[in-house]
Write a protein that holds these residues in place. Structure first.
Motif, short mmCIF file in Angstrom:
data_model
loop_
_atom_site.label_atom_id
_atom_site.label_comp_id
_atom_site.label_asym_id
_atom_site.label_seq_id
_atom_site.Cartn_x
_atom_site.Cartn_y
_atom_site.Cartn_z
N ILE A 8 0.85 -1.19 0.00
CA ILE A 8 0.00 0.00 0.00
C ILE A 8 0.88 1.24 0.00
CG2 ILE A 8 -1.68 1.30 1.38
CD1 ILE A 8 -2.94 -1.12 0.26
N TYR A 9 0.50 2.22 -0.82
CA TYR A 9 1.21 3.49 -0.90
C TYR A 9 0.30 4.63 -0.42
CZ TYR A 9 4.56 0.91 -3.71
OH TYR A 9 5.48 0.00 -4.13
N PRO A 10 0.87 5.79 -0.11
CA PRO A 10 0.05 6.92 0.36
C PRO A 10 -1.08 7.30 -0.61
CG PRO A 10 2.34 7.41 0.75
CD PRO A 10 2.30 6.13 -0.04
N LYS A 11 -0.82 7.21 -1.90
CA LYS A 11 -1.86 7.54 -2.89
C LYS A 11 -3.04 6.57 -2.80
CE LYS A 11 -2.83 10.21 -6.41
NZ LYS A 11 -2.89 11.66 -6.30
N ASP A 12 -2.76 5.31 -2.48
CA ASP A 12 -3.83 4.33 -2.30
C ASP A 12 -4.70 4.71 -1.10
OD1 ASP A 12 -2.81 2.76 -4.41
OD2 ASP A 12 -1.45 1.74 -3.02
N GLU A 21 -3.02 13.09 0.62
CA GLU A 21 -1.86 12.20 0.48
C GLU A 21 -0.93 12.34 1.69
OE1 GLU A 21 1.51 10.91 -2.77
OE2 GLU A 21 0.07 12.46 -3.28
N ARG A 22 -0.87 13.53 2.25
CA ARG A 22 -0.06 13.73 3.44
C ARG A 22 -0.59 12.87 4.60
NH1 ARG A 22 2.43 19.17 5.90
NH2 ARG A 22 2.99 18.30 7.91
N TYR A 23 -1.91 12.80 4.74
CA TYR A 23 -2.51 11.93 5.75
C TYR A 23 -2.12 10.48 5.49
CZ TYR A 23 -6.02 9.22 8.25
OH TYR A 23 -6.65 8.29 9.05
N GLY A 24 -2.07 10.10 4.21
CA GLY A 24 -1.67 8.73 3.85
C GLY A 24 -0.26 8.42 4.29
N ARG A 25 0.66 9.38 4.12
CA ARG A 25 2.04 9.17 4.56
C ARG A 25 2.11 9.04 6.07
NH1 ARG A 25 2.98 13.28 0.67
NH2 ARG A 25 3.23 14.81 2.33
N LEU A 28 0.73 5.64 7.12
CA LEU A 28 1.67 4.56 6.85
C LEU A 28 2.75 4.50 7.92
CD1 LEU A 28 2.29 4.50 2.99
CD2 LEU A 28 1.15 2.81 4.39
N ASN A 29 3.23 5.65 8.36
CA ASN A 29 4.24 5.67 9.42
C ASN A 29 3.67 5.14 10.73
OD1 ASN A 29 6.38 6.63 7.90
ND2 ASN A 29 5.76 8.75 8.17
N PHE A 42 7.76 -2.26 3.64
CA PHE A 42 6.46 -1.96 3.06
C PHE A 42 5.32 -2.41 3.97
CE2 PHE A 42 9.20 -2.33 -0.71
CZ PHE A 42 8.94 -1.10 -1.29
N ILE A 43 4.16 -1.82 3.76
CA ILE A 43 2.93 -2.21 4.44
C ILE A 43 2.08 -2.99 3.45
CG2 ILE A 43 0.81 -1.35 5.51
CD1 ILE A 43 3.35 -0.95 7.20
N THR A 44 1.61 -4.15 3.86
CA THR A 44 0.78 -4.98 2.98
C THR A 44 -0.67 -4.56 3.09
OG1 THR A 44 0.38 -6.66 4.65
CG2 THR A 44 2.33 -6.94 3.26
N ALA A 45 -1.46 -5.03 2.13
CA ALA A 45 -2.89 -4.75 2.13
C ALA A 45 -3.54 -5.34 3.38
CB ALA A 45 -3.54 -5.32 0.87
N GLU A 46 -3.08 -6.51 3.81
CA GLU A 46 -3.64 -7.15 5.00
C GLU A 46 -3.37 -6.33 6.25
OE1 GLU A 46 -1.50 -8.83 2.89
OE2 GLU A 46 -3.04 -9.90 1.77
#
Length: 66
Positions: A8-12, A21-25, A28-29, A42-46
């Motif tokens: 999973i990426y921030p855009k997802d 997108e900033r919230y996504g980053r 993820l952290n 990386f972070i997986t979908a699960e």
């Protein structure tokens, strides 16, 4: 057979949640900290589904449509 991304990426996160997108980053952290991962891993979908409470099927459907 179509290959579906596993990470999973921030855009997802932006597209799934409707947030920035900033919230996504930031999220993820937080997920990496929660699962004890290093910054380069990386972070997986699960893992995203488990942390966010969104059903894994919904996340996988999104990843398949991209």
């Amino acid at each position: 057979m179509r290959i579906v991304r596993a990470c999973i990426y921030p855009k997802d996160i932006q597209r799934i949640t409707g947030r920035s997108e900033r919230y996504g980053r930031k999220l993820l952290n937080e997920i990496k900290t929660h699962f004890g991962k290093k910054s380069y891993q990386f972070i997986t979908a699960e893992e995203f589904a488990e942390y966010s409470g969104i059903k894994e099927e919904i996340v996988n459907q999104y990843l398949e449509t991209i």
